[in-house]
Design a protein around this motif. Structure first.
Motif, PDB file in Angstrom:
ATOM      1  N   GLY A 139     -19.707 -72.353 -42.468  1.00  0.00           N
ATOM      2  CA  GLY A 139     -18.396 -72.067 -41.408  1.00  0.00           C
ATOM      3  C   GLY A 139     -17.204 -71.888 -42.073  1.00  0.00           C
ATOM      4  O   GLY A 139     -16.667 -70.813 -41.688  1.00  0.00           O
ATOM      5  N   GLY A 140     -16.929 -72.423 -43.349  1.00  0.00           N
ATOM      6  CA  GLY A 140     -15.720 -72.246 -43.876  1.00  0.00           C
ATOM      7  C   GLY A 140     -15.629 -71.174 -44.945  1.00  0.00           C
ATOM      8  O   GLY A 140     -14.694 -70.827 -45.511  1.00  0.00           O
TER       9      GLY A 140
ATOM     10  N   ALA B   1      -6.211 -73.872 -46.873  1.00  0.00           N
ATOM     11  CA  ALA B   1      -5.258 -74.259 -45.730  1.00  0.00           C
ATOM     12  C   ALA B   1      -6.002 -73.673 -44.296  1.00  0.00           C
ATOM     13  O   ALA B   1      -5.639 -74.515 -43.183  1.00  0.00           O
ATOM     14  CB  ALA B   1      -3.751 -73.685 -45.999  1.00  0.00           C
ATOM     15  N   GLU B   2      -6.497 -72.782 -44.357  1.00  0.00           N
ATOM     16  CA  GLU B   2      -7.132 -72.266 -43.098  1.00  0.00           C
ATOM     17  C   GLU B   2      -8.235 -73.169 -42.457  1.00  0.00           C
ATOM     18  O   GLU B   2      -8.400 -73.470 -41.583  1.00  0.00           O
ATOM     19  CB  GLU B   2      -7.689 -70.785 -43.281  1.00  0.00           C
ATOM     20  CG  GLU B   2      -6.658 -69.691 -43.558  1.00  0.00           C
ATOM     21  CD  GLU B   2      -7.214 -68.678 -43.690  1.00  0.00           C
ATOM     22  OE1 GLU B   2      -6.516 -67.208 -43.450  1.00  0.00           O
ATOM     23  OE2 GLU B   2      -8.303 -68.354 -44.470  1.00  0.00           O
ATOM     24  N   GLN B   3      -9.172 -73.404 -43.604  1.00  0.00           N
ATOM     25  CA  GLN B   3     -10.063 -74.512 -43.109  1.00  0.00           C
ATOM     26  C   GLN B   3      -9.545 -75.647 -42.491  1.00  0.00           C
ATOM     27  O   GLN B   3      -9.829 -76.453 -41.424  1.00  0.00           O
ATOM     28  CB  GLN B   3     -11.206 -74.852 -44.207  1.00  0.00           C
ATOM     29  CG  GLN B   3     -11.822 -73.669 -44.664  1.00  0.00           C
ATOM     30  CD  GLN B   3     -12.647 -74.057 -45.882  1.00  0.00           C
ATOM     31  OE1 GLN B   3     -13.540 -74.946 -45.748  1.00  0.00           O
ATOM     32  NE2 GLN B   3     -12.856 -73.258 -46.953  1.00  0.00           N
ATOM     33  N   LEU B   4      -8.537 -76.090 -43.299  1.00  0.00           N
ATOM     34  CA  LEU B   4      -7.867 -77.377 -42.746  1.00  0.00           C
ATOM     35  C   LEU B   4      -7.141 -77.186 -41.207  1.00  0.00           C
ATOM     36  O   LEU B   4      -6.943 -78.191 -40.568  1.00  0.00           O
ATOM     37  CB  LEU B   4      -6.545 -77.965 -43.560  1.00  0.00           C
ATOM     38  CG  LEU B   4      -5.918 -79.258 -43.510  1.00  0.00           C
ATOM     39  CD1 LEU B   4      -7.052 -80.544 -43.431  1.00  0.00           C
ATOM     40  CD2 LEU B   4      -5.008 -79.559 -44.590  1.00  0.00           C
ATOM     41  N   GLU B   5      -6.528 -76.064 -41.057  1.00  0.00           N
ATOM     42  CA  GLU B   5      -5.937 -75.623 -39.796  1.00  0.00           C
ATOM     43  C   GLU B   5      -7.056 -75.677 -38.904  1.00  0.00           C
ATOM     44  O   GLU B   5      -6.719 -76.252 -37.641  1.00  0.00           O
ATOM     45  CB  GLU B   5      -5.147 -74.310 -39.772  1.00  0.00           C
ATOM     46  CG  GLU B   5      -4.523 -73.975 -38.526  1.00  0.00           C
ATOM     47  CD  GLU B   5      -3.906 -72.781 -38.799  1.00  0.00           C
ATOM     48  OE1 GLU B   5      -3.376 -72.207 -37.801  1.00  0.00           O
ATOM     49  OE2 GLU B   5      -3.730 -72.003 -39.965  1.00  0.00           O
TER      50      GLU B   5
ATOM     51  N   ILE C 110     -13.579 -80.445 -48.477  1.00  0.00           N
ATOM     52  CA  ILE C 110     -12.565 -78.946 -48.825  1.00  0.00           C
ATOM     53  C   ILE C 110     -11.734 -79.170 -50.131  1.00  0.00           C
ATOM     54  O   ILE C 110     -11.862 -78.150 -50.871  1.00  0.00           O
ATOM     55  CB  ILE C 110     -11.813 -78.706 -47.724  1.00  0.00           C
ATOM     56  CG1 ILE C 110     -12.493 -78.342 -46.262  1.00  0.00           C
ATOM     57  CG2 ILE C 110     -10.553 -77.577 -47.837  1.00  0.00           C
ATOM     58  CD1 ILE C 110     -11.513 -78.179 -45.193  1.00  0.00           C
ATOM     59  N   PHE C 111     -10.963 -80.334 -50.170  1.00  0.00           N
ATOM     60  CA  PHE C 111     -10.244 -80.467 -51.427  1.00  0.00           C
ATOM     61  C   PHE C 111     -11.162 -80.812 -52.727  1.00  0.00           C
ATOM     62  O   PHE C 111     -10.154 -81.528 -53.546  1.00  0.00           O
ATOM     63  CB  PHE C 111      -8.819 -81.184 -51.186  1.00  0.00           C
ATOM     64  CG  PHE C 111      -8.025 -80.441 -50.038  1.00  0.00           C
ATOM     65  CD1 PHE C 111      -7.257 -79.616 -50.564  1.00  0.00           C
ATOM     66  CD2 PHE C 111      -8.030 -80.766 -48.742  1.00  0.00           C
ATOM     67  CE1 PHE C 111      -6.488 -78.690 -49.670  1.00  0.00           C
ATOM     68  CE2 PHE C 111      -7.272 -80.147 -47.878  1.00  0.00           C
ATOM     69  CZ  PHE C 111      -6.345 -78.995 -48.261  1.00  0.00           C
ATOM     70  N   GLY C 112     -12.369 -81.310 -52.422  1.00  0.00           N
ATOM     71  CA  GLY C 112     -12.928 -81.816 -53.514  1.00  0.00           C
ATOM     72  C   GLY C 112     -12.691 -83.085 -53.828  1.00  0.00           C
ATOM     73  O   GLY C 112     -12.790 -83.411 -55.239  1.00  0.00           O
ATOM     74  N   ALA C 113     -12.429 -83.872 -52.900  1.00  0.00           N
ATOM     75  CA  ALA C 113     -11.926 -85.300 -53.295  1.00  0.00           C
ATOM     76  C   ALA C 113     -13.193 -86.145 -53.453  1.00  0.00           C
ATOM     77  O   ALA C 113     -14.201 -85.692 -52.869  1.00  0.00           O
ATOM     78  CB  ALA C 113     -11.037 -85.941 -52.102  1.00  0.00           C
TER      79      ALA C 113
END
Length: 205
Positions: free
Chosen positions: A168-169, A175-179, A202-205
């Motif tokens: 989906g992302g 930033a768009e996915q986080l929004e 998303i940020f690979g944490a």
């Protein structure tokens, strides 16, 4: 009368299509029975034509009242789909309300002792929007309906969350996915825990 399938959106499935409980027509039925019995007794026992005519008029009025109530009962739908909660009623003129599942916050049910015995009750919803509180009377097995609404809300949230997964992302920046995730959690479509888990992905944490 069943809820028309043609009114469902693409991909939407019908989960519950309920008529009001028979308690909704209990009073009209009682009025009709009493009127018929009383009218029959008056007609048989009274020698006065005026009384017999009055008894006949009483029966006709009760029959009309009963017919109107039964017709209203048969054209009232309480519908739960995979996307919405829908209430519709009316024969010639119709009225209704649709509440998206993602807007429903809390579902309450209330039953008197007699309603518990016959399997009826009332439902109340708290939802986001202008008309935040909605009540529905004479619902069949309200506790089970309440549970099914929560099941469908959770399933609806999971579908939206899945669409925000890797597929989906795809094509969107972090930033768009986080929004989009923030928008979903603000609307209550996903939980804060799901938001944090997806944010970490998303940020690979």
């Amino acid at each position: 009368m069943a809820y028309p399938r043609k009114l469902l959106n693409q991909g939407e499935e019908l989960v519950l299509d309920l008529r009001p409980h028979w308690l909704a027509v209990a009073v009209p039925t009682l009025v009709l029975v009493v009127s018929v019995v009383a009218g029959a007794l008056v007609t048989l026992l009274a020698d006065i034509d005026a009384l017999s005519l009055g008894a006949l008029v009483l029966i006709v009025v009760a029959l009309i009242y009963f017919g109107i109530k039964v017709l209203g009962w048969s054209t009232t739908n309480f519908v739960l789909t995979t996307d919405r909660l829908i209430s519709r009623q009316g024969v010639l003129s119709k009225s209704g309300i649709e509440i998206p599942l993602e807007r429903i916050n809390t579902v309450f049910f209330n039953q008197s002792l007699f309603e518990r015995m016959v399997g009826a009750g009332d439902l109340a919803l708290e939802s986001a929007g202008e008309r935040g509180n909605q009540s529905f009377s004479n619902i069949r097995k309200p506790a089970l309906v309440q549970r099914e609404i929560y099941v469908q809300i959770e399933a609806n949230e999971n579908r939206k969350f899945d669409r925000m997964g890797p597929a989906g992302g795809r094509g969107l920046s972090s930033a768009e996915q986080l929004e989009k995730l923030h928008d979903l959690v603000t609307k209550g479509a996903i939980t804060p825990a799901q938001f944090e888990a997806e944010k970490a992905r998303i940020f690979g944490a």
